[in-house]
Design an enzyme around this catalytic site. Structure first.
Site, PDB file in Angstrom:
ATOM      1  N   CYS A  44       1.352  -1.417   0.201  1.00 50.87           N
ATOM      2  CA  CYS A  44      -0.016   0.104   0.336  1.00 50.87           C
ATOM      3  C   CYS A  44       1.010   1.165   0.131  1.00 50.87           C
ATOM      4  O   CYS A  44       1.314   1.779  -1.288  1.00 50.87           O
ATOM      5  CB  CYS A  44      -1.530   0.125   1.293  1.00 50.87           C
ATOM      6  SG  CYS A  44      -2.861   1.041   0.894  1.00 50.87           S
ATOM      7  N   HIS A  79      -3.375  -4.911   0.411  1.00 47.93           N
ATOM      8  CA  HIS A  79      -3.047  -5.768   1.413  1.00 47.93           C
ATOM      9  C   HIS A  79      -3.204  -6.864   2.211  1.00 47.93           C
ATOM     10  O   HIS A  79      -4.771  -7.449   2.791  1.00 47.93           O
ATOM     11  CB  HIS A  79      -3.415  -5.022   2.498  1.00 47.93           C
ATOM     12  CG  HIS A  79      -3.287  -3.369   2.567  1.00 47.93           C
ATOM     13  ND1 HIS A  79      -3.035  -2.946   3.503  1.00 47.93           N
ATOM     14  CD2 HIS A  79      -4.234  -2.448   2.059  1.00 47.93           C
ATOM     15  CE1 HIS A  79      -2.770  -1.702   3.247  1.00 47.93           C
ATOM     16  NE2 HIS A  79      -3.363  -1.744   2.655  1.00 47.93           N
ATOM     17  N   GLU A 108      -2.057  -8.518   4.116  1.00 43.48           N
ATOM     18  CA  GLU A 108      -1.996  -8.804   6.310  1.00 43.48           C
ATOM     19  C   GLU A 108      -3.214  -8.233   6.602  1.00 43.48           C
ATOM     20  O   GLU A 108      -3.899  -8.902   7.578  1.00 43.48           O
ATOM     21  CB  GLU A 108      -1.218  -8.185   6.167  1.00 43.48           C
ATOM     22  CG  GLU A 108      -1.594  -6.531   6.410  1.00 43.48           C
ATOM     23  CD  GLU A 108      -1.030  -5.822   4.752  1.00 43.48           C
ATOM     24  OE1 GLU A 108      -0.875  -3.872   5.885  1.00 43.48           O
ATOM     25  OE2 GLU A 108      -1.295  -6.266   4.192  1.00 43.48           O
TER      26      GLU A 108
END
Length: 234
Positions: free
Chosen positions: A96, A184, A186
């Site tokens: 990001c 993302h 994660e």
């Protein structure tokens, strides 16, 4: 291998009591993949000094609420750190904001996109396929939350992931040791959904509704995580 995580931002204040920090999210992400890394975190956003990138095994730069155009005291040192790491061929991953600031530091164009907010689970077509990216499909669906985009990649960066909304969503640099993604992997679905809710009143209602509905599509975050793990360990 020790992975040095450069923290450039934190979980929004309304969510800090419910969710782990961004470095912790990355640790959990890699642990679920079975990657055996040691970790250290540099809290750059609170004033920690950057280490010598040439002395590091691998680097990961996190997301942030800041943009590359903001007047933040640590941005120029981070750009220098990125350029030095890239020249030293130290393995480096950006997610990001990390994706954006690496492109910015290495000569690309990054700015707030006229397309507005990218929220929810977006689907990205796989472009070039480096050896570490062996996903058995033509696209990956991963959560995102951003307004800024890499508009023009640095010279020589190859597009790994793209969509109509985010044409330069994943970049693999020609030196072979730098890899970055806009989405993302994660983020848990629960956290990504909470981020969508926080954008109510900021993004258009239709964008919010579409983003919330997008989580019905299965997540390919594990496939993207596996590619990042393989890249770091190669």
């Amino acid at each position: 291998m020790k992975l040095t995580i450069i923290r450039t931002g934190g979980v929004p204040a309304p969510l800090t009591d419910q969710y782990p920090s961004y470095p912790e999210m990355f640790r959990e992400m890699f642990e679920h993949d079975g990657a055996k890394f040691a970790y250290e975190t540099v809290e750059l956003d609170t004033g920690a000094d950057l280490p010598d990138p040439g002395s590091l095994d691998a680097i990961l730069i996190t997301g942030s609420s800041f943009g590359v155009y903001d007047d933040v005291f640590w941005l120029d040192p981070l750009r220098d750190f990125i350029r030095t790491a890239h020249a030293a061929r130290t393995k480096m991953v950006g997610i990001c904001f990390g994706h954006q600031v690496i492109a910015d530091a290495l000569g690309g164009e990054v700015r707030k996109s006229e397309k507005g907010w990218g929220l929810g689970r977006h689907t990205y077509e796989i472009g070039c396929r480096p050896p570490f990216l062996d996903a058995p499909r033509a696209s990956l669906s991963v959560a995102c939350s951003h307004q800024d985009q890499v508009i023009t990649p640095p010279e020589g960066a190859k597009v790994v992931l793209s969509s109509d909304f985010t044409p330069n969503a994943g970049l693999h640099y020609t030196n072979g040791t730098t890899l970055t993604f806009q989405p993302h992997p994660e983020f848990s679905d629960e956290y990504a959904l909470e981020l969508v809710k926080l954008r109510k009143g900021l993004a258009e209602d239709a964008v919010i509704e579409k983003a919330m509905a997008s989580f019905a599509k299965p997540s390919d975050s594990p496939l993207l995580t596996r590619a990042i793990s393989r890249f770091l360990k190669a």
